[in-house]
Write a protein that holds these residues in place. Structure first.
Motif, PDB file in Angstrom:
ATOM      1  N   GLY A 176       0.747  -1.288   0.226  1.00  0.00           N
ATOM      2  CA  GLY A 176       0.295   0.193   0.238  1.00  0.00           C
ATOM      3  C   GLY A 176       0.506   1.139  -0.015  1.00  0.00           C
ATOM      4  O   GLY A 176       1.880   1.193   0.724  1.00  0.00           O
ATOM      5  N   HIS A 177       0.251   2.081  -0.762  1.00  0.00           N
ATOM      6  CA  HIS A 177       0.872   3.601  -1.018  1.00  0.00           C
ATOM      7  C   HIS A 177       1.622   4.039   0.646  1.00  0.00           C
ATOM      8  O   HIS A 177       3.001   4.089   0.662  1.00  0.00           O
ATOM      9  CB  HIS A 177      -0.124   4.488  -0.929  1.00  0.00           C
ATOM     10  N   GLN A 178       0.684   3.940   2.284  1.00  0.00           N
ATOM     11  CA  GLN A 178       1.278   4.351   3.024  1.00  0.00           C
ATOM     12  C   GLN A 178       2.393   3.790   3.238  1.00  0.00           C
ATOM     13  O   GLN A 178       3.924   3.986   3.801  1.00  0.00           O
ATOM     14  CB  GLN A 178       0.044   4.699   4.348  1.00  0.00           C
ATOM     15  N   ASN A 179       2.484   2.839   3.128  1.00  0.00           N
ATOM     16  CA  ASN A 179       3.933   1.395   3.709  1.00  0.00           C
ATOM     17  C   ASN A 179       4.960   1.996   2.711  1.00  0.00           C
ATOM     18  O   ASN A 179       6.085   1.717   2.971  1.00  0.00           O
ATOM     19  CB  ASN A 179       3.327   0.093   3.864  1.00  0.00           C
TER      20      ASN A 179
ATOM     21  N   LYS B 146       5.788   3.705  15.538  1.00  0.00           N
ATOM     22  CA  LYS B 146       5.611   2.324  14.969  1.00  0.00           C
ATOM     23  C   LYS B 146       4.031   1.533  14.489  1.00  0.00           C
ATOM     24  O   LYS B 146       4.705   0.717  14.178  1.00  0.00           O
ATOM     25  CB  LYS B 146       6.402   1.371  16.545  1.00  0.00           C
ATOM     26  N   GLU B 147       3.212   2.014  14.457  1.00  0.00           N
ATOM     27  CA  GLU B 147       1.952   2.097  13.751  1.00  0.00           C
ATOM     28  C   GLU B 147       1.834   1.336  12.774  1.00  0.00           C
ATOM     29  O   GLU B 147       2.366   1.641  11.526  1.00  0.00           O
ATOM     30  CB  GLU B 147       0.748   2.955  13.735  1.00  0.00           C
ATOM     31  N   VAL B 148       0.991   0.316  12.737  1.00  0.00           N
ATOM     32  CA  VAL B 148       1.242  -0.697  11.425  1.00  0.00           C
ATOM     33  C   VAL B 148      -0.166  -0.104  10.958  1.00  0.00           C
ATOM     34  O   VAL B 148      -0.165  -0.138   9.532  1.00  0.00           O
ATOM     35  CB  VAL B 148       0.642  -1.864  12.188  1.00  0.00           C
ATOM     36  N   ASN B 149      -1.296   0.442  11.433  1.00  0.00           N
ATOM     37  CA  ASN B 149      -2.711   0.856  10.650  1.00  0.00           C
ATOM     38  C   ASN B 149      -1.870   2.516  10.805  1.00  0.00           C
ATOM     39  O   ASN B 149      -2.286   3.619  10.416  1.00  0.00           O
ATOM     40  CB  ASN B 149      -3.683   1.011  11.590  1.00  0.00           C
ATOM     41  N   LEU B 150      -0.586   2.604   9.015  1.00  0.00           N
ATOM     42  CA  LEU B 150      -0.059   4.217   8.649  1.00  0.00           C
ATOM     43  C   LEU B 150      -1.695   4.618   8.054  1.00  0.00           C
ATOM     44  O   LEU B 150      -1.720   4.636   7.097  1.00  0.00           O
ATOM     45  CB  LEU B 150       0.771   3.722   8.156  1.00  0.00           C
ATOM     46  N   PHE B 151      -1.319   6.057   8.819  1.00  0.00           N
ATOM     47  CA  PHE B 151      -1.904   7.286   8.151  1.00  0.00           C
ATOM     48  C   PHE B 151      -1.574   8.308   8.273  1.00  0.00           C
ATOM     49  O   PHE B 151      -1.359   8.746   9.628  1.00  0.00           O
ATOM     50  CB  PHE B 151      -3.559   7.508   8.445  1.00  0.00           C
ATOM     51  N   LEU B 152       0.147   8.824   7.214  1.00  0.00           N
ATOM     52  CA  LEU B 152       0.766   9.077   7.168  1.00  0.00           C
ATOM     53  C   LEU B 152       0.776  10.880   7.067  1.00  0.00           C
ATOM     54  O   LEU B 152       0.876  11.903   8.571  1.00  0.00           O
ATOM     55  CB  LEU B 152       2.172   9.505   6.251  1.00  0.00           C
ATOM     56  N   ARG B 153      -0.497  11.358   6.159  1.00  0.00           N
ATOM     57  CA  ARG B 153      -1.002  11.975   7.092  1.00  0.00           C
ATOM     58  C   ARG B 153      -1.832  12.693   8.797  1.00  0.00           C
ATOM     59  O   ARG B 153      -2.156  14.087   8.448  1.00  0.00           O
ATOM     60  CB  ARG B 153      -2.339  12.602   6.390  1.00  0.00           C
ATOM     61  N   GLY B 154      -2.551  12.547   8.578  1.00  0.00           N
ATOM     62  CA  GLY B 154      -2.710  12.523  10.921  1.00  0.00           C
ATOM     63  C   GLY B 154      -1.440  11.537  11.498  1.00  0.00           C
ATOM     64  O   GLY B 154      -1.410  12.837  12.227  1.00  0.00           O
ATOM     65  N   VAL B 155       0.167  11.552  11.092  1.00  0.00           N
ATOM     66  CA  VAL B 155       1.153  11.494  11.742  1.00  0.00           C
ATOM     67  C   VAL B 155       1.824  12.436  11.611  1.00  0.00           C
ATOM     68  O   VAL B 155       1.943  12.881  12.862  1.00  0.00           O
ATOM     69  CB  VAL B 155       1.454   9.865  11.564  1.00  0.00           C
TER      70      VAL B 155
ATOM     71  N   LEU C 246      -3.367  -6.300  15.495  1.00  0.00           N
ATOM     72  CA  LEU C 246      -2.375  -5.869  14.856  1.00  0.00           C
ATOM     73  C   LEU C 246      -0.861  -5.131  14.911  1.00  0.00           C
ATOM     74  O   LEU C 246      -0.230  -5.480  14.829  1.00  0.00           O
ATOM     75  CB  LEU C 246      -3.272  -4.944  13.420  1.00  0.00           C
ATOM     76  N   GLU C 247      -1.536  -4.095  15.674  1.00  0.00           N
ATOM     77  CA  GLU C 247      -0.762  -3.379  16.330  1.00  0.00           C
ATOM     78  C   GLU C 247       0.187  -4.351  17.762  1.00  0.00           C
ATOM     79  O   GLU C 247       1.545  -3.905  18.062  1.00  0.00           O
ATOM     80  CB  GLU C 247      -0.972  -2.266  17.328  1.00  0.00           C
ATOM     81  N   ALA C 248      -0.638  -5.082  18.236  1.00  0.00           N
ATOM     82  CA  ALA C 248       0.330  -6.005  19.441  1.00  0.00           C
ATOM     83  C   ALA C 248       1.578  -7.386  18.758  1.00  0.00           C
ATOM     84  O   ALA C 248       2.567  -7.397  19.172  1.00  0.00           O
ATOM     85  CB  ALA C 248      -1.063  -7.232  20.393  1.00  0.00           C
TER      86      ALA C 248
ATOM     87  N   PRO D 206       6.551  -6.797  10.652  1.00  0.00           N
ATOM     88  CA  PRO D 206       7.359  -5.064  10.260  1.00  0.00           C
ATOM     89  C   PRO D 206       6.252  -4.501   9.153  1.00  0.00           C
ATOM     90  O   PRO D 206       5.820  -4.856   8.717  1.00  0.00           O
ATOM     91  CB  PRO D 206       8.957  -5.750   9.256  1.00  0.00           C
ATOM     92  N   GLN D 207       6.146  -3.119   9.180  1.00  0.00           N
ATOM     93  CA  GLN D 207       5.471  -2.320   7.897  1.00  0.00           C
ATOM     94  C   GLN D 207       5.530  -2.483   6.995  1.00  0.00           C
ATOM     95  O   GLN D 207       5.031  -2.523   5.859  1.00  0.00           O
ATOM     96  CB  GLN D 207       5.620  -0.901   8.236  1.00  0.00           C
ATOM     97  N   TYR D 208       6.837  -3.152   5.912  1.00  0.00           N
ATOM     98  CA  TYR D 208       7.407  -3.595   4.938  1.00  0.00           C
ATOM     99  C   TYR D 208       8.805  -4.407   5.397  1.00  0.00           C
ATOM    100  O   TYR D 208       9.477  -4.641   5.583  1.00  0.00           O
ATOM    101  CB  TYR D 208       8.011  -2.093   3.902  1.00  0.00           C
TER     102      TYR D 208
END
Ligand code: UDP
Ligand code: MG
Length: 313
Positions: A78-81, A179-188, A298-300, A304-306
């Motif tokens: 996915g784009h974010q990762n 370190k979040e797996v559910n990545l939403f860069l615009r928010g982070v 998922l977080e627990a 790795p994100q990628y």
């Protein structure tokens, strides 16, 4: 001088990639001649597990063009990762990193403005679309709705900003701590909190190829953004539950009084309806709570994100 890395995520972009490579190289040369960036600056194409010839194209560009680097992810993440993978892989070498989509929708001439703001001391520079005229009516309105919704849920995002932005080395290092797996860069990215600025630009049509974000993916992305950043939906459900409970208590008292007065309660339709209504609400509530538990799960796991499969430097 600034060493600039431009990170470009690519998923099945064989149709646009050669042109993107040409235009970005030209831009890099121009910036080098103006002595705005150093000769060590690079364009990094991140192949997000494409199924077409994207990686072969990146390899051949890398062979012919010193500016081009490539990163191949082991599969589509996915784009974010893909953005995260690109930034984390090159962060040691760059003073500043710009992320940019492969489809040339974002005006690459805004880069001058980005660099200017960076020099003025901004750690994060957001590219902001001055108009959305080239987007479809549907996309424009759904996007607007999404931004409003996020704001009302208390998530701090920059209006009309996609993932076209410049980040300084230390901002990227800070980002790496999320370190979040559910990545939403615009928010982070706004959570990092370093000094930021914005640069306006015109958004163009996709140069070639199809959008990799059909409606289904867009909805999934919006849902991801909301549930990764806000616990308000849970609170809303809790509030609704509380109100319904209060109403039922009032009803109970009322019916007890009616019963004591000796009147029979006619009809049971209302009873059935309320059973269904409350049952429905409970299921909805459970579903929403389940969504969050799924996220915790998922977080627990802390996967790795990628995974980088290949890195052409
Ligand atoms: N992309 C990616 N992985 C995916 C989907 C998209 O790396 O799973 C990349 C894609 O190649 C492009 C960028 O993300 O560079 C934005 O995608 P697209 O232009 O299709 O989205 P849109 O602009 O239509 O929202
Ligand atoms: Mg696009």
């Amino acid at each position: 001088m600034i060493t600039l890395y431009i990170v470009v995520p690519c998923y099945n972009e064989e149709e646009v990639l050669p042109e993107t490579g040409r235009r970005l190289t030209k831009k890099m040369q121009e910036l080098c001649t103006k002595e705005l960036i150093s000769e060590e600056s690079r364009i990094v194409f991140v192949d997000d597990g494409s199924k077409d010839r994207t990686w072969e194209l990146i390899e051949s560009m890398h062979g012919q063009n010193t500016y081009v680097n490539g990163i191949k992810l082991s599969r589509n993440k996915g784009h974010q990762n893909a953005l995260m993978a690109g930034m984390m892989t090159v962060k040691g070498k760059a003073d500043a990193i710009i992320t940019l989509d492969a489809d040339l929708q974002d005006d690459i001439n805004a880069i001058d403005g980005f660099l200017q703001k960076f020099k003025e001391g901004c750690d994060v520079v957001y590219g902001v679309r001055s108009s959305r005229q080239t987007d479809t009516f549907f996309k424009r309105h759904t996007a607007l709705f999404f931004y409003r919704l996020m704001k009302s849920l208390g998530v701090d995002i920059v209006y009309n900003h996609a993932d076209y932005r410049l980040m300084s080395k230390r901002a990227v290092e800070a980002l790496g701590k999320f370190k979040e797996v559910n990545l939403f860069l615009r928010g982070v990215v706004p959570l990092i909190g370093y000094r930021s600025g914005t640069v306006e630009y015109e958004r163009h049509e996709r140069f070639a190829g199809e959008s990799k974000y059909p409606l289904q993916k867009m909805l999934a992305f919006a849902w991801e953004g909301i549930t990764s950043f806000s616990v308000k939906p849970i609170r809303l459900i809790a509030a609704v539950g509380g109100i319904i409970f209060a109403i039922s208590i009032i009803m109970l008292i009322y019916f007890l009084i009616v019963f004591a007065a000796g009147h029979t309660v006619p009809g049971w339709t209302s009873l059935i309806i309320s059973i269904w209504a409350i049952g429905g609400l409970q299921i909805l509530g459970t579903g929403i709570i389940g969504e969050y538990i799924g996220k915790i799960y998922l977080e627990a796991k802390g996967r790795p994100q990628y995974l980088v499969e290949d890195y052409l430097e």
